[in-house]
Design a protein around this motif. Sequence first.
Motif, short mmCIF file in Angstrom:
data_model
loop_
_atom_site.label_atom_id
_atom_site.label_comp_id
_atom_site.label_asym_id
_atom_site.label_seq_id
_atom_site.Cartn_x
_atom_site.Cartn_y
_atom_site.Cartn_z
N TYR A 1 59.55 -32.44 -25.70
CA TYR A 1 59.49 -32.08 -27.11
C TYR A 1 58.67 -30.82 -27.31
CZ TYR A 1 55.03 -34.72 -27.01
OH TYR A 1 53.80 -35.20 -26.71
N HIS A 2 58.90 -30.19 -28.44
CA HIS A 2 58.15 -29.02 -28.84
C HIS A 2 56.94 -29.46 -29.66
CE1 HIS A 2 61.14 -25.97 -27.67
NE2 HIS A 2 62.02 -26.91 -27.95
N THR A 3 55.83 -28.79 -29.46
CA THR A 3 54.63 -29.07 -30.23
C THR A 3 54.14 -27.79 -30.86
OG1 THR A 3 54.00 -30.84 -28.70
CG2 THR A 3 52.28 -29.99 -30.16
N PHE A 4 53.81 -27.83 -32.14
CA PHE A 4 53.32 -26.68 -32.86
C PHE A 4 51.83 -26.85 -33.11
CE2 PHE A 4 57.77 -27.17 -33.75
CZ PHE A 4 58.26 -25.88 -33.68
N GLN B 1 63.12 -41.20 -43.44
CA GLN B 1 64.37 -41.05 -42.70
C GLN B 1 64.34 -39.84 -41.77
OE1 GLN B 1 64.42 -42.12 -46.00
NE2 GLN B 1 64.87 -44.15 -45.19
N LEU B 2 63.52 -38.85 -42.11
CA LEU B 2 63.50 -37.63 -41.30
C LEU B 2 62.62 -37.75 -40.07
CD1 LEU B 2 63.23 -34.78 -43.98
CD2 LEU B 2 65.20 -35.34 -42.53
N ALA B 3 61.52 -38.48 -40.19
CA ALA B 3 60.53 -38.47 -39.11
C ALA B 3 59.94 -39.84 -38.89
CB ALA B 3 59.42 -37.47 -39.43
N LYS B 4 59.51 -40.06 -37.67
CA LYS B 4 58.69 -41.21 -37.33
C LYS B 4 57.25 -40.73 -37.32
CE LYS B 4 58.08 -44.84 -33.85
NZ LYS B 4 58.54 -45.37 -32.54
N VAL B 5 56.43 -41.33 -38.16
CA VAL B 5 55.06 -40.86 -38.35
C VAL B 5 54.10 -41.82 -37.67
CG1 VAL B 5 53.33 -40.14 -40.02
CG2 VAL B 5 55.76 -39.88 -40.57
N LYS B 6 53.20 -41.25 -36.88
CA LYS B 6 52.18 -42.03 -36.20
C LYS B 6 50.80 -41.47 -36.53
CE LYS B 6 55.02 -43.48 -32.24
NZ LYS B 6 55.11 -43.57 -30.77
N ILE B 7 49.81 -42.35 -36.55
CA ILE B 7 48.43 -41.92 -36.80
C ILE B 7 47.52 -42.51 -35.74
CG2 ILE B 7 48.74 -41.66 -39.29
CD1 ILE B 7 47.42 -44.41 -39.63
N MET B 8 46.39 -41.85 -35.54
CA MET B 8 45.38 -42.32 -34.60
C MET B 8 44.08 -42.53 -35.36
SD MET B 8 43.86 -40.59 -31.10
CE MET B 8 45.44 -40.62 -30.25
N LYS B 9 43.70 -43.79 -35.53
CA LYS B 9 42.44 -44.12 -36.17
C LYS B 9 41.32 -44.29 -35.16
CE LYS B 9 44.08 -46.24 -40.45
NZ LYS B 9 43.99 -47.43 -41.34
N GLN C 1 44.09 -42.64 -43.73
CA GLN C 1 43.09 -41.70 -43.23
C GLN C 1 43.06 -41.85 -41.72
OE1 GLN C 1 39.75 -43.03 -45.77
NE2 GLN C 1 39.42 -40.87 -46.26
N ALA C 2 43.12 -40.75 -41.01
CA ALA C 2 43.21 -40.83 -39.55
C ALA C 2 42.62 -39.59 -38.91
CB ALA C 2 44.66 -41.02 -39.12
N HIS C 3 42.24 -39.71 -37.65
CA HIS C 3 41.73 -38.57 -36.90
C HIS C 3 42.85 -37.64 -36.46
CE1 HIS C 3 37.67 -40.19 -36.73
NE2 HIS C 3 38.17 -41.35 -36.38
N ARG C 4 44.04 -38.22 -36.22
CA ARG C 4 45.18 -37.42 -35.81
C ARG C 4 46.43 -38.00 -36.46
NH1 ARG C 4 44.77 -36.81 -29.29
NH2 ARG C 4 46.29 -35.15 -29.70
N ILE C 5 47.41 -37.14 -36.67
CA ILE C 5 48.69 -37.59 -37.21
C ILE C 5 49.81 -36.84 -36.49
CG2 ILE C 5 48.56 -35.89 -39.10
CD1 ILE C 5 50.17 -37.89 -40.80
N ARG C 6 50.90 -37.55 -36.25
CA ARG C 6 52.02 -36.98 -35.49
C ARG C 6 53.33 -37.28 -36.21
NH1 ARG C 6 52.83 -38.98 -29.42
NH2 ARG C 6 51.06 -37.58 -29.09
N PHE C 7 54.15 -36.22 -36.36
CA PHE C 7 55.50 -36.35 -36.91
C PHE C 7 56.49 -36.14 -35.77
CE2 PHE C 7 52.76 -34.90 -40.30
CZ PHE C 7 53.15 -35.66 -41.39
N VAL D 1 55.33 -32.42 -34.51
CA VAL D 1 54.25 -31.72 -35.17
C VAL D 1 53.04 -32.65 -35.14
CG1 VAL D 1 53.39 -30.72 -37.32
CG2 VAL D 1 55.78 -30.40 -36.66
N GLU D 2 52.01 -32.23 -34.46
CA GLU D 2 50.81 -33.06 -34.33
C GLU D 2 49.61 -32.32 -34.90
OE1 GLU D 2 48.11 -34.75 -30.69
OE2 GLU D 2 50.27 -35.15 -30.59
N ILE D 3 48.84 -33.01 -35.72
CA ILE D 3 47.69 -32.42 -36.40
C ILE D 3 46.44 -33.18 -36.00
CG2 ILE D 3 46.68 -31.83 -38.63
CD1 ILE D 3 49.51 -31.90 -39.78
N SER D 4 45.40 -32.47 -35.61
CA SER D 4 44.15 -33.11 -35.25
C SER D 4 43.01 -32.13 -35.45
CB SER D 4 44.18 -33.59 -33.79
OG SER D 4 44.32 -32.48 -32.91
N HIS D 5 41.79 -32.66 -35.47
CA HIS D 5 40.60 -31.83 -35.59
C HIS D 5 40.27 -31.21 -34.23
CE1 HIS D 5 39.04 -32.38 -39.66
NE2 HIS D 5 39.53 -33.59 -39.62
N LEU D 6 39.97 -29.91 -34.24
CA LEU D 6 39.53 -29.24 -33.03
C LEU D 6 38.03 -29.03 -33.02
CD1 LEU D 6 40.18 -27.77 -30.39
CD2 LEU D 6 40.55 -25.69 -31.72
#
Length: 277
Positions: free
Chosen positions: A10-13, A78-86, A167-173, A205-210
Amino acid sequence: MESFDPQEGYHTFRGGFWNYFSMGMDAQVSYAFHSERKLHPEKFKNQLVNQSTYAKLGCTQGWFAASVFHPSLKNVAQLAKVKIMKKHGQWQDLHIPQSIRSIICLNLPSFSGGLNPWGTPSGRKKNERDLTAPYVDDGLLEVVGFRDAWHGLVLLAPKGHGTRLAQAHRIRFEFHKGAADHTYMRIDGEPWKQPLPKDDDAVVVEISHLGQVNMLATQNCRSKSVNDVSSSTSHHNGEEDDDFSDEDDSRAEPEFRKFGAADTFRIPDEIDISQLS
C-alpha cells in the motif's frame, strides 16, 4: 511525501506539521472553491464574496442536502476502513456511522476559521466513553464526523460540536477497491482530489504524532495544556461546558503553560526596541 511498501502493498502519505485533516464532502466543497479561485482569481477580492461563493458551492455540490444528492456508497464508512490506536501497538477498528459524510482529525482545537468541532465533553462523556477536552500536549488526535452542512452549522452555537468518534494517538484510513474511484481530502485548507484503488492495490493514510514544538499563546488562547490549572475545573451536573472562559484563563499560572512561549520571547524592559535593527 508518498512512499510505497511492496511487502505491505500500500501507499502511505506522510506530512509535516498540521492543524487538521479532513476527508469527504467538506473537503469536496473546499476543492471546488479552490479550483474556482484558481480559474478566476479576479472574482475573489474580499471576504464577503469568498464566503458567499463558498456557500453557493456548498449548495451546488449537494452539501446542504447530502442525504438527497450524495450517494450513500460514497459515505466515509463505505469508502474506507478506519482504525485507531489508543494504546501503543494495538490497532482497533473505529465504527463510523453510516450517515457520516465528512470526517475531521484535529491536532489543535481550531477548524475552518477558528471553530472547535470537538468542543468540551461533559463529565458523563468522560466516564462513559473516556472522552476528554482537546489538550494540545496529550498526544491525542480528536476525530469528529459530520452528516451534512446543516450539521456543521451547529459549531456556530456556543456549545455546538460534531459527532465525537474517538480520541487516539494514531489513526489510519485504508482505502480498497470500491464504489468510488476518488475522494477529496484537505489539510489546513489545502484540498486535493485523491485517487482511490481500481485494482487490488490499497491507499493508506496514516496520521500520528511525531513530536512537539513550542507555541506562542495568549492568556485567552483556546488551546489548553493538560497542565493548565483551569483544566482541572470539574464539570457540573453532567452538562457540557464547551468553552473555556476568560476568567479561567486568567487563573492559569504561566509556569504551567508549557506549550506557550510568549514569556520566553519577551523583550526585557531595559532594552530599547527602537535601537534594534
